[in-house]
Design a protein around this motif. Structure first.
Motif, PDB file in Angstrom:
ATOM      1  N   ASN A   6      69.134  87.955  58.001  1.00 26.62           N
ATOM      2  CA  ASN A   6      67.727  88.245  58.039  1.00 26.62           C
ATOM      3  C   ASN A   6      67.511  89.038  56.778  1.00 26.62           C
ATOM      4  O   ASN A   6      66.873  88.790  55.898  1.00 26.62           O
ATOM      5  CB  ASN A   6      67.582  89.165  59.220  1.00 26.62           C
ATOM      6  N   PHE A   7      68.272  90.221  56.650  1.00 29.29           N
ATOM      7  CA  PHE A   7      68.196  91.021  55.505  1.00 29.29           C
ATOM      8  C   PHE A   7      68.737  90.604  54.181  1.00 29.29           C
ATOM      9  O   PHE A   7      67.964  90.740  53.260  1.00 29.29           O
ATOM     10  CB  PHE A   7      68.733  92.417  56.182  1.00 29.29           C
ATOM     11  N   SER A  61      78.067  83.604  53.667  1.00 27.36           N
ATOM     12  CA  SER A  61      78.064  84.063  55.518  1.00 27.36           C
ATOM     13  C   SER A  61      78.748  82.882  56.094  1.00 27.36           C
ATOM     14  O   SER A  61      79.318  81.984  55.749  1.00 27.36           O
ATOM     15  CB  SER A  61      76.479  84.114  55.664  1.00 27.36           C
ATOM     16  N   TYR A  79      73.669  78.383  56.031  1.00 27.10           N
ATOM     17  CA  TYR A  79      72.345  78.651  55.509  1.00 27.10           C
ATOM     18  C   TYR A  79      72.284  77.904  54.281  1.00 27.10           C
ATOM     19  O   TYR A  79      71.297  78.116  53.463  1.00 27.10           O
ATOM     20  CB  TYR A  79      72.043  80.132  55.281  1.00 27.10           C
ATOM     21  N   CYS A  87      75.620  92.655  53.168  1.00 34.60           N
ATOM     22  CA  CYS A  87      74.407  92.645  53.865  1.00 34.60           C
ATOM     23  C   CYS A  87      74.796  92.241  55.228  1.00 34.60           C
ATOM     24  O   CYS A  87      73.905  91.564  56.075  1.00 34.60           O
ATOM     25  CB  CYS A  87      73.233  91.605  53.349  1.00 34.60           C
ATOM     26  N   SER A 125      76.243  92.837  59.071  1.00 33.15           N
ATOM     27  CA  SER A 125      75.819  93.921  60.262  1.00 33.15           C
ATOM     28  C   SER A 125      76.755  95.014  60.213  1.00 33.15           C
ATOM     29  O   SER A 125      77.906  94.792  59.566  1.00 33.15           O
ATOM     30  CB  SER A 125      76.166  93.105  61.681  1.00 33.15           C
ATOM     31  N   SER A 169      80.058  94.258  61.777  1.00 34.27           N
ATOM     32  CA  SER A 169      81.196  93.224  61.364  1.00 34.27           C
ATOM     33  C   SER A 169      81.483  93.606  59.775  1.00 34.27           C
ATOM     34  O   SER A 169      82.518  93.071  59.111  1.00 34.27           O
ATOM     35  CB  SER A 169      80.433  91.954  61.254  1.00 34.27           C
ATOM     36  N   VAL A 221      84.585  91.828  57.760  1.00 35.42           N
ATOM     37  CA  VAL A 221      84.195  90.725  56.754  1.00 35.42           C
ATOM     38  C   VAL A 221      84.902  91.201  55.024  1.00 35.42           C
ATOM     39  O   VAL A 221      85.373  90.326  54.436  1.00 35.42           O
ATOM     40  CB  VAL A 221      82.711  90.849  56.426  1.00 35.42           C
ATOM     41  N   HIS A 269      70.614 102.235  50.976  1.00 38.18           N
ATOM     42  CA  HIS A 269      69.809 101.995  52.115  1.00 38.18           C
ATOM     43  C   HIS A 269      68.358 101.758  51.764  1.00 38.18           C
ATOM     44  O   HIS A 269      67.682 102.612  51.540  1.00 38.18           O
ATOM     45  CB  HIS A 269      69.882 103.028  53.465  1.00 38.18           C
ATOM     46  N   PHE A 296      63.365  99.709  54.637  1.00 38.83           N
ATOM     47  CA  PHE A 296      62.317  98.750  54.856  1.00 38.83           C
ATOM     48  C   PHE A 296      63.186  97.348  55.089  1.00 38.83           C
ATOM     49  O   PHE A 296      64.267  97.131  54.815  1.00 38.83           O
ATOM     50  CB  PHE A 296      61.341  98.791  53.606  1.00 38.83           C
ATOM     51  N   GLY A 297      62.138  96.449  55.601  1.00 40.59           N
ATOM     52  CA  GLY A 297      62.679  95.182  55.917  1.00 40.59           C
ATOM     53  C   GLY A 297      61.848  94.203  55.825  1.00 40.59           C
ATOM     54  O   GLY A 297      60.947  94.328  55.242  1.00 40.59           O
ATOM     55  N   PRO A 298      62.050  92.970  56.294  1.00 44.32           N
ATOM     56  CA  PRO A 298      61.516  91.809  55.951  1.00 44.32           C
ATOM     57  C   PRO A 298      59.994  92.070  56.495  1.00 44.32           C
ATOM     58  O   PRO A 298      59.110  91.438  55.983  1.00 44.32           O
ATOM     59  CB  PRO A 298      62.077  90.549  56.692  1.00 44.32           C
ATOM     60  N   ASP A 314      64.508  94.012  64.606  1.00 44.05           N
ATOM     61  CA  ASP A 314      65.862  93.850  64.398  1.00 44.05           C
ATOM     62  C   ASP A 314      66.713  93.400  65.461  1.00 44.05           C
ATOM     63  O   ASP A 314      66.434  93.666  66.651  1.00 44.05           O
ATOM     64  CB  ASP A 314      66.020  95.397  64.052  1.00 44.05           C
ATOM     65  N   SER A 315      68.138  93.093  65.102  1.00 42.33           N
ATOM     66  CA  SER A 315      68.864  92.561  66.080  1.00 42.33           C
ATOM     67  C   SER A 315      69.636  93.926  66.658  1.00 42.33           C
ATOM     68  O   SER A 315      69.513  94.911  65.958  1.00 42.33           O
ATOM     69  CB  SER A 315      70.229  91.965  65.175  1.00 42.33           C
TER      70      SER A 315
HETATM   71  P1  NAP Z   1      72.403  92.552  61.357  1.00 43.55           P
HETATM   72  O1  NAP Z   1      72.295  91.798  62.771  1.00 43.55           O
HETATM   73  O2  NAP Z   1      72.520  93.684  61.208  1.00 43.55           O
HETATM   74  O3  NAP Z   1      73.416  91.498  60.385  1.00 43.55           O
HETATM   75  C1  NAP Z   1      73.304  90.208  60.472  1.00 43.55           C
HETATM   76  C2  NAP Z   1      74.274  89.886  59.371  1.00 43.55           C
HETATM   77  O4  NAP Z   1      75.647  90.202  59.843  1.00 43.55           O
HETATM   78  C3  NAP Z   1      74.243  88.261  59.022  1.00 43.55           C
HETATM   79  O5  NAP Z   1      74.195  87.891  57.808  1.00 43.55           O
HETATM   80  C4  NAP Z   1      75.493  87.857  59.934  1.00 43.55           C
HETATM   81  O6  NAP Z   1      76.144  86.505  59.236  1.00 43.55           O
HETATM   82  C5  NAP Z   1      76.619  88.900  59.701  1.00 43.55           C
HETATM   83  N1  NAP Z   1      77.339  89.023  60.844  1.00 43.55           N
HETATM   84  C6  NAP Z   1      77.329  89.502  62.004  1.00 43.55           C
HETATM   85  N2  NAP Z   1      78.419  89.657  62.796  1.00 43.55           N
HETATM   86  C7  NAP Z   1      79.285  88.931  61.902  1.00 43.55           C
HETATM   87  C8  NAP Z   1      80.593  88.684  62.293  1.00 43.55           C
HETATM   88  N3  NAP Z   1      81.242  88.877  63.414  1.00 43.55           N
HETATM   89  N4  NAP Z   1      81.314  88.062  61.144  1.00 43.55           N
HETATM   90  C9  NAP Z   1      80.627  87.793  59.868  1.00 43.55           C
HETATM   91  N5  NAP Z   1      79.509  88.172  59.752  1.00 43.55           N
HETATM   92  C10 NAP Z   1      78.633  88.725  60.817  1.00 43.55           C
HETATM   93  O7  NAP Z   1      70.868  92.014  60.782  1.00 43.55           O
HETATM   94  P2  NAP Z   1      70.269  92.274  59.395  1.00 43.55           P
HETATM   95  O8  NAP Z   1      68.836  92.527  59.719  1.00 43.55           O
HETATM   96  O9  NAP Z   1      70.475  91.087  58.874  1.00 43.55           O
HETATM   97  O10 NAP Z   1      71.142  93.441  58.662  1.00 43.55           O
HETATM   98  C11 NAP Z   1      72.072  93.216  57.907  1.00 43.55           C
HETATM   99  C12 NAP Z   1      72.304  94.575  57.170  1.00 43.55           C
HETATM  100  O11 NAP Z   1      71.467  95.369  56.638  1.00 43.55           O
HETATM  101  C13 NAP Z   1      72.682  95.569  58.338  1.00 43.55           C
HETATM  102  O12 NAP Z   1      73.904  96.302  57.853  1.00 43.55           O
HETATM  103  C14 NAP Z   1      71.514  96.562  58.354  1.00 43.55           C
HETATM  104  O13 NAP Z   1      71.933  97.963  58.546  1.00 43.55           O
HETATM  105  C15 NAP Z   1      70.964  96.434  57.090  1.00 43.55           C
HETATM  106  N6  NAP Z   1      69.651  96.896  56.901  1.00 43.55           N
HETATM  107  C16 NAP Z   1      68.759  96.111  57.593  1.00 43.55           C
HETATM  108  C17 NAP Z   1      67.279  96.256  57.325  1.00 43.55           C
HETATM  109  C18 NAP Z   1      66.322  95.499  58.216  1.00 43.55           C
HETATM  110  O14 NAP Z   1      65.178  95.972  58.323  1.00 43.55           O
HETATM  111  N7  NAP Z   1      66.646  94.355  58.932  1.00 43.55           N
HETATM  112  C19 NAP Z   1      66.875  97.402  56.737  1.00 43.55           C
HETATM  113  C20 NAP Z   1      68.070  97.995  55.722  1.00 43.55           C
HETATM  114  C21 NAP Z   1      69.272  97.779  56.068  1.00 43.55           C
HETATM  115  P3  NAP Z   1      75.369  85.190  59.856  1.00 43.55           P
HETATM  116  O15 NAP Z   1      74.227  85.303  59.796  1.00 43.55           O
HETATM  117  O16 NAP Z   1      76.188  84.207  58.943  1.00 43.55           O
HETATM  118  O17 NAP Z   1      76.028  84.954  61.255  1.00 43.55           O
END
Ligand code: NAP
Length: 648
Positions: free
Chosen positions: A386-387, A406, A410, A439, A441, A444, A448, A491, A494-496, A592-593
């Motif tokens: 997502n992010f 990833s 994708y 980027c 989780s 993880s 990673v 950090h 903000f997000g999508p 968010d997840s």
């Molecule tokens: P998320 O659920 O926190 O992270 C999803 C990402 O993590 C995906 O790329 C996923 O890869 C990867 N992932 C999860 N489990 C994994 C594992 N076991 N092994 C390898 N890869 C794994 O959702 P997100 O919203 O995309 O956030 C990503 C990061 O950005 C987080 O650290 C979050 O704190 C930070 N962030 C998010 C936001 C927001 O608004 N969403 C804002 C600021 C910061 P795959 O997709 O390939 O499975």
């Protein structure tokens, strides 16, 4: 909503090949460029893209050749939302230019007119546009022209527009030959910079007074309104029998690239004019749009969406009076118009603004813009969920090269964005990105990071994380990464969803945990500049402090929205504003997840305390309610007891 009469842009489109070279080759010599890329451009196409981005229905009428460049330019226009029904393919190459960017901001350009100059003409050089284009112009809200196609084509388009009372806006840039008299008589608004104005009128335009005098000379040639952009000195609109209107420049926090800024100014003004905004508002709209355009790389990719411009305008108070900053300049104008024959000619200094902004001249000369163009980053994104995708899209728009890695597939989405995608960590590291952005989780990230073959990366790579918990991320990176690697903890708050249209004003928190000097610091600054140039509120703060603030704000927000989500709230026929806010908050809980939320809980040491505070607050409220209830019931009971006589 009633259909709006479209804006019709008749003009040039070109595939611009940008190459970065140390110096120009001498005769017979071949040299290597350090980078090269082809981007859609051309004044006409840029203006059409800008108007469409500003959500105005826009048609582009132009010519391309039967080649691959035609596909590139048409794709770029279509993705900006421009209607291409009247783009004709002819037997000439699509217009193209080779732009050689040299150190120090020097730029040498070779232009191939190709299809742009191959419009069909009669023997006496008269151009007849097709019946379809004629009909389109007659029902248009406005026609926008420039000077990169033959004058005869512009004259034909302008004549059709004039006969149907459709306003004609013309950008004087693109050629330095005189504009034919017959064409000038059809133009409603002619837009210049000072140099172009000076050239057309053969007058000096070094001061505001001189600009005003030259503008009135253009009016004497038959043009109704003259629009002049003066870079940091703002812009001025000179109208027949009306006082001139002055608009200060809108400040851009940072100038990344200046391509397309002047086209944006004119196109945005044209849109506002067709929408019947008052002229002063139209100028303001144009200035804000142009200011946006210089914040990102490329011409078309950096043209703003309407929502971003409106947001920026909210931040910029309306200037107190839309008038010329120097009363004397008005006298100059009156004198010219014969309204005050006694007034002397005055040449006021042109610097009417004290604000530190980059001038359009600087922009046009490309000194700053070119420097930045030469400093593009290759950004590797680890975790393309997502992010990761949300950030990648914006980095691409800035012209940076993005590679991603990833565990999930994708490939399709990456391909659409122009991102090179890997599911194999070796392949990703072998791309040697300048910056690796984590980027993944929160949960993880450690596994990673440990799985990456760091030895395949460049030894001085900059590592950046975006985890929503910061002290954990900082310690993790310092523990796992070798000491020569730079570390920046960030950090983006903000997000999508919240950053879908604009990042202006949204907080971007960061700590430069371990950044070397010289080139390392420069690279880090360039990376941070991406966010700064989007208008983010840049907050430099130690990771520990971030976590304290985030637990009290972000974690509480996530928790409350998840609690509301569990209540399954629904709209009612009598929703209040407050209730609507709750419904929105409940919706956000799912955006968010759960992994992200769980990560905030487990890896921010302050989260547990915030959860307990929330519980205590709820308990306290319940105690207050039930306490009062018990008291009321008790009082009633004792009253009743007093009234009922006791019988034995
Ligand atoms: P998320 O659920 O926190 O992270 C999803 C990402 O993590 C995906 O790329 C996923 O890869 C990867 N992932 C999860 N489990 C994994 C594992 N076991 N092994 C390898 N890869 C794994 O959702 P997100 O919203 O995309 O956030 C990503 C990061 O950005 C987080 O650290 C979050 O704190 C930070 N962030 C998010 C936001 C927001 O608004 N969403 C804002 C600021 C910061 P795959 O997709 O390939 O499975």
């Amino acid at each position: 909503m009633a259909t709006r009469p479209p804006l019709v842009v008749v003009g040039s489109v070109s595939a611009d090949i940008y190459v970065e070279v140390e110096r120009l080759p001498s005769s017979g010599e071949t040299i290597a460029a350090s980078s090269g890329q082809t981007l859609a451009g051309g004044r006409g196409a840029n203006q059409a893209a800008c108007a469409a981005r500003l959500s105005y229905p826009t048609y582009f009428c132009g010519q391309v050749g039967p080649d691959a460049n035609a596909i590139l330019v048409k794709d770029a226009l279509a993705s900006a939302g421009v209607r291409l029904d009247h783009v004709k393919s002819v037997e000439a190459p699509t217009g193209h230019a080779v732009v050689m960017l040299q150190p120090g901001g020097k730029k040498s350009v070779i232009n191939v007119g190709g299809a742009n100059v191959a419009w069909p003409m009669s023997e006496n050089s008269v151009c007849r546009l097709t019946g379809n284009i004629e009909q389109l112009i007659k029902r248009a809200g406005g026609v926008l022209l420039q000077r990169e196609i033959p004058d005869a084509v512009n004259l034909e388009a302008a004549n059709i527009a004039k006969s149907a009372n459709v306003p004609v806006i013309m950008d004087a840039g693109g050629a330095d030959s005189p504009i034919p008299k017959e064409l000038l008589k059809c133009i409603t608004v002619l837009s210049f910079n000072e140099t172009e104005l000076g050239r057309l009128t053969a007058m000096s335009t070094n001061s505001l007074g001189e600009v005003l005098l030259a503008a009135t000379k253009v009016q004497e040639m038959g043009v109704k309104e003259v629009l002049v952009e003066m870079g940091k000195n703002g812009s001025v609109l000179v109208r027949d029998k009306e006082p001139p209107i002055y608009q200060p420049a809108t400040l851009a926090p940072v100038v990344v690239d200046t391509r397309g800024a002047s086209e944006t100014f004119t196109a945005a003004y044209a849109v506002a004019l067709i929408e019947l905004q008052p002229p002063a508002e139209a100028l303001r709209f144009a200035a804000a749009s142009a200011s946006f355009c210089v914040r990102n790389e490329g011409a078309m990719p950096s043209m703003p969406e309407r929502s971003s411009v409106l947001q920026l305008l909210k931040e910029y108070p309306v200037v107190e009076k839309y008038s010329i900053p120097n009363e004397e300049d008005c006298c100059v104008l009156k004198y010219r118009r014969g309204e005050g024959a006694e007034t002397e000619r005055i040449t006021a200094p042109i610097d009417v603004s004290t604000r530190e902004v980059n001038t359009f001249e600087e922009q046009v000369s490309g000194i700053q813009g070119t420097r930045k163009v030469m400093e593009k980053l290759k950004i590797g994104i680890v975790g393309f969920g997502n992010f990761g995708q949300f950030l990648a899209e914006r980095f691409c728009r800035h012209g940076h090269r993005v590679v991603a890695f990833s565990r999930s597939d994708y490939n399709d989405v990456a391909h659409r964005m122009g991102v090179s995608f890997h599911r194999d960590a070796n392949g990703f590291c072998d791309e040697h990105p300048d910056v690796v952005m984590l980027c993944t989780s929160i949960l993880s990230t450690e596994s990673v990071l440990r799985s990456l073959p760091l030895e395949r990366l460049k030894c001085d790579t900059l590592f950046v994380d975006v985890l929503s918990v910061k002290e954990f991320a900082k310690q993790l990176l310092l523990r796992i990464l070798p000491p020569q690697v730079d570390v920046l903890c960030t950090h983006p708050m903000f997000g999508p969803k919240s950053g879908r249209t604009s990042w202006a004003g949204l907080p971007f928190v960061y700590e430069k945990v371990r950044i070397g000097e010289g080139a390392s610091m420069d690279r880090c600054t360039r990376f941070l500049d991406i966010f700064a140039s989007e208008g983010c509120k840049m907050v430099e703060m130690p990771c520990k402090d971030h976590d304290v603030h985030a637990a009290g704000s972000q974690f509480i927000t996530h928790t409350v929205s998840r609690i509301l989500g569990k209540l399954n709230l629904e709209t009612t026929p009598m929703d209040t504003r407050g209730y609507e806010t709750l419904l929105k908050l409940a919706e956000n809980g799912d955006a968010d997840s759960f992994d992200l939320y769980y990560g905030l809980f487990v890896y921010n040491p302050n989260a547990v305390e915030e959860l307990q505070r929330l519980e205590r607050a709820f308990e306290c409220l319940k105690e207050q309610l039930f306490g009062q209830l018990h008291q009321t019931v008790g009082e009633r009971a004792s009253l009743t007891a007093k009234r009922i006589p006791v019988t034995h």
